[in-house]
Design a protein around this motif. Structure first.
Motif, PDB file in Angstrom:
ATOM      1  N   TYR A 186      -4.454 -14.627  24.300  1.00 12.55           N
ATOM      2  CA  TYR A 186      -3.679 -13.397  24.477  1.00 12.55           C
ATOM      3  C   TYR A 186      -3.664 -12.583  23.185  1.00 12.55           C
ATOM      4  O   TYR A 186      -3.920 -11.370  23.189  1.00 12.55           O
ATOM      5  CB  TYR A 186      -2.265 -13.743  24.925  1.00 12.55           C
ATOM      6  N   LEU A 187      -3.353 -13.237  22.059  1.00 15.19           N
ATOM      7  CA  LEU A 187      -3.305 -12.517  20.794  1.00 15.19           C
ATOM      8  C   LEU A 187      -4.686 -12.022  20.379  1.00 15.19           C
ATOM      9  O   LEU A 187      -4.837 -10.913  19.852  1.00 15.19           O
ATOM     10  CB  LEU A 187      -2.719 -13.405  19.698  1.00 15.19           C
ATOM     11  N   ILE A 188      -5.707 -12.829  20.639  1.00 13.78           N
ATOM     12  CA  ILE A 188      -7.068 -12.399  20.296  1.00 13.78           C
ATOM     13  C   ILE A 188      -7.449 -11.188  21.139  1.00 13.78           C
ATOM     14  O   ILE A 188      -8.108 -10.260  20.660  1.00 13.78           O
ATOM     15  CB  ILE A 188      -8.053 -13.566  20.493  1.00 13.78           C
ATOM     16  N   VAL A 234       9.993 -11.868  20.864  1.00 14.02           N
ATOM     17  CA  VAL A 234       9.202 -10.901  21.630  1.00 14.02           C
ATOM     18  C   VAL A 234       8.202 -11.629  22.523  1.00 14.02           C
ATOM     19  O   VAL A 234       8.068 -11.341  23.720  1.00 14.02           O
ATOM     20  CB  VAL A 234       8.482  -9.913  20.699  1.00 14.02           C
ATOM     21  N   LEU A 235       7.498 -12.596  21.947  1.00 16.38           N
ATOM     22  CA  LEU A 235       6.483 -13.324  22.715  1.00 16.38           C
ATOM     23  C   LEU A 235       7.124 -14.194  23.789  1.00 16.38           C
ATOM     24  O   LEU A 235       6.592 -14.316  24.899  1.00 16.38           O
ATOM     25  CB  LEU A 235       5.631 -14.170  21.772  1.00 16.38           C
ATOM     26  N   SER A 236       8.264 -14.805  23.499  1.00 18.22           N
ATOM     27  CA  SER A 236       8.949 -15.639  24.500  1.00 18.22           C
ATOM     28  C   SER A 236       9.382 -14.808  25.693  1.00 18.22           C
ATOM     29  O   SER A 236       9.227 -15.225  26.853  1.00 18.22           O
ATOM     30  CB  SER A 236      10.164 -16.322  23.868  1.00 18.22           C
ATOM     31  N   PRO A 272       3.510 -13.384  14.551  1.00 12.81           N
ATOM     32  CA  PRO A 272       4.038 -12.395  13.594  1.00 12.81           C
ATOM     33  C   PRO A 272       5.536 -12.578  13.391  1.00 12.81           C
ATOM     34  O   PRO A 272       6.257 -13.051  14.277  1.00 12.81           O
ATOM     35  CB  PRO A 272       3.729 -11.047  14.265  1.00 12.81           C
ATOM     36  N   GLY A 273       6.008 -12.156  12.221  1.00 11.03           N
ATOM     37  CA  GLY A 273       7.436 -12.279  11.907  1.00 11.03           C
ATOM     38  C   GLY A 273       8.286 -11.302  12.696  1.00 11.03           C
ATOM     39  O   GLY A 273       7.808 -10.447  13.409  1.00 11.03           O
ATOM     40  N   LEU A 286       0.770  -5.705  19.130  1.00 19.11           N
ATOM     41  CA  LEU A 286      -0.445  -5.129  18.548  1.00 19.11           C
ATOM     42  C   LEU A 286      -0.120  -4.441  17.220  1.00 19.11           C
ATOM     43  O   LEU A 286      -0.881  -4.539  16.256  1.00 19.11           O
ATOM     44  CB  LEU A 286      -1.071  -4.137  19.528  1.00 19.11           C
ATOM     45  N   ARG A 287       1.022  -3.775  17.163  1.00 19.29           N
ATOM     46  CA  ARG A 287       1.422  -3.098  15.920  1.00 19.29           C
ATOM     47  C   ARG A 287       1.616  -4.092  14.776  1.00 19.29           C
ATOM     48  O   ARG A 287       1.308  -3.794  13.620  1.00 19.29           O
ATOM     49  CB  ARG A 287       2.723  -2.330  16.167  1.00 19.29           C
ATOM     50  N   ARG A 288       2.099  -5.295  15.105  1.00 19.57           N
ATOM     51  CA  ARG A 288       2.412  -6.271  14.057  1.00 19.57           C
ATOM     52  C   ARG A 288       1.214  -7.104  13.618  1.00 19.57           C
ATOM     53  O   ARG A 288       1.228  -7.670  12.528  1.00 19.57           O
ATOM     54  CB  ARG A 288       3.506  -7.233  14.546  1.00 19.57           C
ATOM     55  N   LEU A 289       0.230  -7.238  14.485  1.00 19.72           N
ATOM     56  CA  LEU A 289      -0.895  -8.111  14.157  1.00 19.72           C
ATOM     57  C   LEU A 289      -1.721  -7.516  13.026  1.00 19.72           C
ATOM     58  O   LEU A 289      -1.927  -6.295  12.960  1.00 19.72           O
ATOM     59  CB  LEU A 289      -1.771  -8.333  15.388  1.00 19.72           C
TER      60      LEU A 289
END
Length: 723
Positions: free
Chosen positions: A669-671, A390-392, A722-723, A444-447
Motif C-alpha cells: 500500500y505504501l509503495i 491515520v493508517l489504523s 510516518p510520524g 502521500l504528503r508525509r512519505l
C-alpha cells in the motif's frame, strides 16, 4: 554484559558489531566460522568475512563462539529437540495401535498391572498411568543415530550477517531507533530498550519519543543519571512510577508500587506539579487511571510537600475530592444529546480522539450536512494525527465495506482474540470513500521522496507493523495479517517448552479446515496420522525441556486451511514456563535429516501470551494450488486444563475466518503511494546491484548496496510508518 549487548545488536539488526582484536592471518578460522554458521542457516557477508580474515585466529574464534551462541538461540537450536517416535516422521503408528502397545507393555509390568486392570474394569483408561506413555523412551543421542543426515538444498534458509560499526555506535543507533519508534514496541523490544536506555541516557537522544511506554522506560534511565524528565501529561508520571516499581508501563496490568526513596518521590511530585501548573486541564486525565493514582499517592505522601500544590490536586481528583471534568465525559454528554456538530467541534481539539470516533460519528449523524462536517473536520486535523492512527483508521474504514453481520474480531494488546457478529449499521459508502481518499492524500504528503526504489516482491504482502504488539519476538516473524509464500514440499511445525516448577504438558496440534472453515480433520496426540500428516508423539512433562512436531506433505493435504496450535493441557502458562517457542520448517521431499534442522527453519517465535491456546499462523491453499501463510499471533482463553484441538475447533475456526477475511494495510500500500509520482520503482531479484544510493525495502538486507542507501527490512520495518 558486553556479550549481551553484542547479542542484542545481532538479534535486532543482523549485523555483527565491528570485530576487535589483534591483526593476523585469520582467513582459515573465518572460513570455518562461516561453515559453522551455515549449519544453522546463517552466513557471513563478504565484507564481514574479509574483516575477520584480517584478525588473529584467536580473535576470530572468540567472536565465533559468542556469535554462534546468539544465532543458535535465534533459530531455536540452543536446546535438544527429541521426539517420542525415534525415527519420526517414518513409522508413526495409528493412534489406537500405539495406545494398545502401551497397554500391553503396562500389563507386562508388575508395578503397573494391578492399577491398569482396575481402570479397564471400570471402562476408563488414564494414558498418563501407562509407564511408556508421554515420556521419551530413548536418549537424544539414540534418536540422532536413528536419523539420516540432512541433504543440503538450495531452498534452505540463509540469513546473512553483515558487518556493523563499532559496538558503541551500533548500540546508540539501536537505542535511537527503539526509543523514537512511531509505533508501540513489543514486550521483548521494550525490555531491550530498558537495557539500552540505562547505557545511553546521557548520550544522543531521539528528536521525539512519541510512544508513551517508550518514554516511561527512557525516563526511568534519565532519573537514574539525574537528567531532566520528559513529561507532558500526568499519565507520563504514572507510567514512570510503574517502571520504577518493576511494573507494567503500558498500564494494562496493575502495578504494586514499591516504597520509593525521598529523592525519587520529590522528582515525581515535581514532575506532576509542573505538568498541571502548565495546563490545569490535564487533571482530567486522572480519571482514566483513578485507582493506580490513589495507590501511587499513598507512596508519594504529597501532603508532606505543600510547595507543590498542583501535584496534590492530582491525588485529590483521584480520591474524588476535587472535580476535574474529563474530556471524554464532555464528548459523551454531547453525543447523548445527539449533538454531533458540537461533539465534532470539541473533538477537533483532540485530533487522535476525533479519528478514533469517525465511524461512530458517521453512523449517528442525522443528515448529510452533519456527515459533511465530520469529514471536513477529519481532513482539517489529519496533519496533526500520528501516522499510526491515520493508517489504523484507513485500514478500519476499508474493512467496513464488508456486509453487516460478518464476524468482527477483537484483539487486545496481549494477543487475546475473540469474535462477535458485526451488528453496526454500515458507514455511508460515499462518505467512507471521501475519507479514504483524504487519508491516502495525507499519507502521500508525509512519505519521503525515496529516489530510486528497489523492492523485494516478497515484502509487498507484509502487513504494516502499526503496533509491535502484533508481532512476536523471534526469527523470520511477520506482523499479524501478513501473507507470505510457502515454498516447500514438506511443512513441519515444532514446539518446545521447559517447565519451571510443576509438571507441564503442551500439546502441538493442527486443525485442517475445508474452504468454508468447517473441520476436515486434525493432527494431535489423539490423532497421530491424517491424510498427508504425522504427529511425533505426545510428551506430557518437560523438566528438562520437551519438543513435539507435526509433519505435513503439502501435495497430499486435501484441506484448504492448516491451523497449527499449541494447547496447554496441564501445568504452567506460556508466561510461567522457563521457555517456550513455536516455529516451522520447510523441506524438499527428498530431504531427510533430524526432526529439527536449524537451516530449514523459516520462522521461530516466542510463546508469551495470555491464554491457554496459541494460534501463531494459518496456512491457506489458493486457487492456484500454492500455499501461503497468514500470520495470526493470537491467543484464545481456552479452559483451565485439558485444552484439546477437537474441543476448540469451533472457536478456532471463527477466529481464523475473521482474520483471514480481514484485509490489512500492507507494505505494498505504501509503495503504491510512493509510486504515484515520478519515483522509479523496481521489483528487484538481486541482480544487477545498482551503483548509486537507493531506497531498498525487502525481507532481508542484500549485499553490495551503496553505503548511502536507505535499507528497510523486517528488523526496522516500523521506520516505514510516518510520524
Amino acid at each position: 554484559m558486553a556479550h549481551s549487548f553484542e547479542s542484542l545488536v545481532i538479534r535486532h539488526t543482523h549485523r555483527l558489531a565491528s570485530p576487535t582484536g589483534s591483526a593476523g592471518a585469520g582467513a582459515t578460522a573465518a572460513r570455518q566460522f562461516d561453515a559453522a554458521l551455515a549449519s544453522v542457516g546463517f552466513k557471513l557477508s563478504a565484507e564481514l568475512l574479509e574483516r575477520l580474515s584480517g584478525l588473529s585466529e584467536a580473535a576470530v574464534v572468540h567472536t565465533a563462539k559468542r556469535t554462534l551462541r546468539t544465532v543458535s538461540e535465534m533459530v531455536g537450536d540452543h536446546v535438544r529437540h527429541n521426539v517420542y517416535f525415534i525415527d519420526f516422521p517414518a513409522n508413526v503408528p495409528d493412534t489406537e495401535e500405539f495406545w494398545m502397545r502401551c497397554v500391553a507393555k503396562a500389563l507386562g509390568d508388575d508395578r503397573s498391572r494391578e492399577n491398569l486392570l482396575k481402570q479397564l474394569a471400570h471402562g476408563v483408561l488414564d494414558l498418563l498411568s501407562l509407564p511408556t506413555y508421554g515420556r521419551y523412551q530413548h536418549t537424544y543421542e539414540e534418536m540422532l543415530a536413528a536419523q539420516d543426515e540432512l541433504i543440503a538444498s538450495a531452498g534452505d534458509r540463509v540469513t546473512v550477517l553483515h558487518l556493523g560499526r563499532d559496538l558503541d555506535d551500533e548500540l546508540t543507533d539501536l537505542y535511537l531507533a527503539l526509543a523514537g519508534s512511531t509505533t508501540p514496541l513489543g514486550e521483548d523490544d521494550l525490555r531491550d530498550l530498558k537495557a539500552l536506555a540505562e547505557r545511553c541516557a546521557l548520550g544522543p537522544q531521539p528528536e521525539s519519543i512519541p510512544v508513551r511506554e517508550n518514554r516511561a522506560v527512557v525516563n526511568e534511565a534519565r532519573l537514574g543519571v539525574g537528567a531532566d524528565l520528559l513529561l507532558d501529561t500526568v499519565t507520563d508520571v504514572l507510567r514512570l512510577a510503574c517502571a520504577l516499581s518493576g511494573g507494567d508501563v503500558t498500564l494494562r496490568e496493575p502495578t504494586r508500587f514499591r516504597a520509593l526513596s525521598r529523592p525519587v518521590r520529590r522528582a515525581l511530585l515535581v514532575g506532576l506539579d509542573a505538568v498541571v501548573a502548565a495546563n490545569p486541564a490535564k487533571l482530567a486525565d486522572v480519571h482514566a487511571h483513578r485507582e493506580p493514582f490513589k495507590r501511587l499517592g499513598e507512596r508519594l505522601h504529597p501532603h508532606e510537600y505543600p510547595r507543590w500544590p498542583h501535584a496534590a490536586d492530582v491525588f485529590a481528583v483521584a480520591r474524588g475530592e476535587k472535580e476535574a471534568r474529563s474530556f471524554e465525559g464532555r464528548v459523551e454528554k454531547l453525543l447523548d444529546e445527539s449533538d454531533v456538530l458540537g461533539a465534532v467541534q470539541l473533538l477537533k481539539s483532540a485530533p487522535g480522539k476525533l479519528f478514533r470516533a469517525l465511524d461512530l460519528l458517521l453512523r449517528i449523524a442525522a443528515d448529510q450536512e452533519e456527515r459533511d462536517a465530520v469529514v471536513a473536520a477529519a481532513v482539517q486535523v489529519a496533519p496533526d494525527v500520528s501516522g499510526r492512527v491515520v493508517l489504523s483508521v484507513r485500514e478500519h474504514l476499508h474493512n467496513r465495506e464488508r456486509e453487516t453481520g460478518e464476524p468482527r474480531i477483537f484483539v487486545n494488546r496481549r494477543g487475546r482474540a475473540w469474535v462477535t457478529p458485526d451488528v453496526r449499521p454500515p458507514v455511508p459508502a460515499a462518505d467512507r470513500d471521501r475519507l479514504l481518499a483524504a487519508l491516502d492524500a495525507e499519507m502521500l504528503r508525509r512519505l519521503p521522496a525515496p529516489g530510486r526504489l528497489l523492492i523485494d516482491p516478497d515484502v509487498l504482502d507484509v502487513a504494516l507493523p502499526l503496533s509491535g504488539r502484533a508481532t512476536a519476538a523471534g526469527l523470520g516473524v511477520l506482523p499479524r495479517g501478513s501473507v507470505s509464500a510457502v515454498d516447500g514440499e514438506q511443512l513441519r511445525f515444532f514446539v518446545y517448552w521447559k517447565e519451571t516448577e510443576g509438571r507441564t504438558d503442551y500439546d502441538l496440534s493442527a486443525l485442517l479446515l475445508h474452504s468454508d472453515y468447517s473441520t476436515d480433520s486434525w493432527l494431535s496426540y489423539t490423532s497421530l496420522k491424517a491424510v498427508g500428516g504425522k504427529h511425533s508423539g505426545d510428551i506430557t512433562e518437560a523438566p528438562e525441556g520437551a519438543s513435539e512436531f507435526i509433519n505435513l506433505s503439502l501435495d497430499r493435504v486435501r484441506s484448504t486451511f492448516i491451523v497449527p496450535q499449541v494447547n496447554i493441557y496441564a501445568g504452567e502458562s506460556f508466561e510461567e514456563v522457563e521457555e517456550s517457542f513455536f516455529g516451522f520448517m520447510l523441506r524438499d521431499a527428498e530431504q531427510r535429516g533430524r526432526p529439527f534442522e536449524p537451516r530449514t527453519v523459516r520462522m521461530k517465535s516466542e510463546l508469551r501470551g495470555v491464554g491457554r491456546v496459541a494460534l501463531p499462523l494459518v496456512f491457506r491453499r489458493g486457487n492456484d494450488g500454492r500455499w501461503r501463510a497468514k500470520w495470526l499471533h493470537l491467543y484464545l482463553k481456552g479452559i483451565s486444563s485439558a485444552n484439546q484441538v477437537e474441543e476448540n475447533q469451533v472457536s478456532v475456526s471463527k477466529v481464523v475466518r475473521a482474520l483471514v477475511e480481514r484485509e490489512q494495510l500492507s507494505v505494498g500500500y505504501l509503495i503504491g503511494l510512493m509510486s504515484r509520482d515520478t519515483t522509479a520503482v523496481d521489483l528487484w531479484d538481486g541482480e544487477p546491484v545498482p551503483d548509486g544510493p537507493v531506497m531498498y525495502i525487502g525481507l532481508e538486507r542484500p549485499e553490495g548496496l551503496h553505503p548511502d542507501s536507505r535499507v528497510i527490512t523486517l528488523e526496522n520495518l516500523r521506520d516505514l510508518i510516518p510520524g
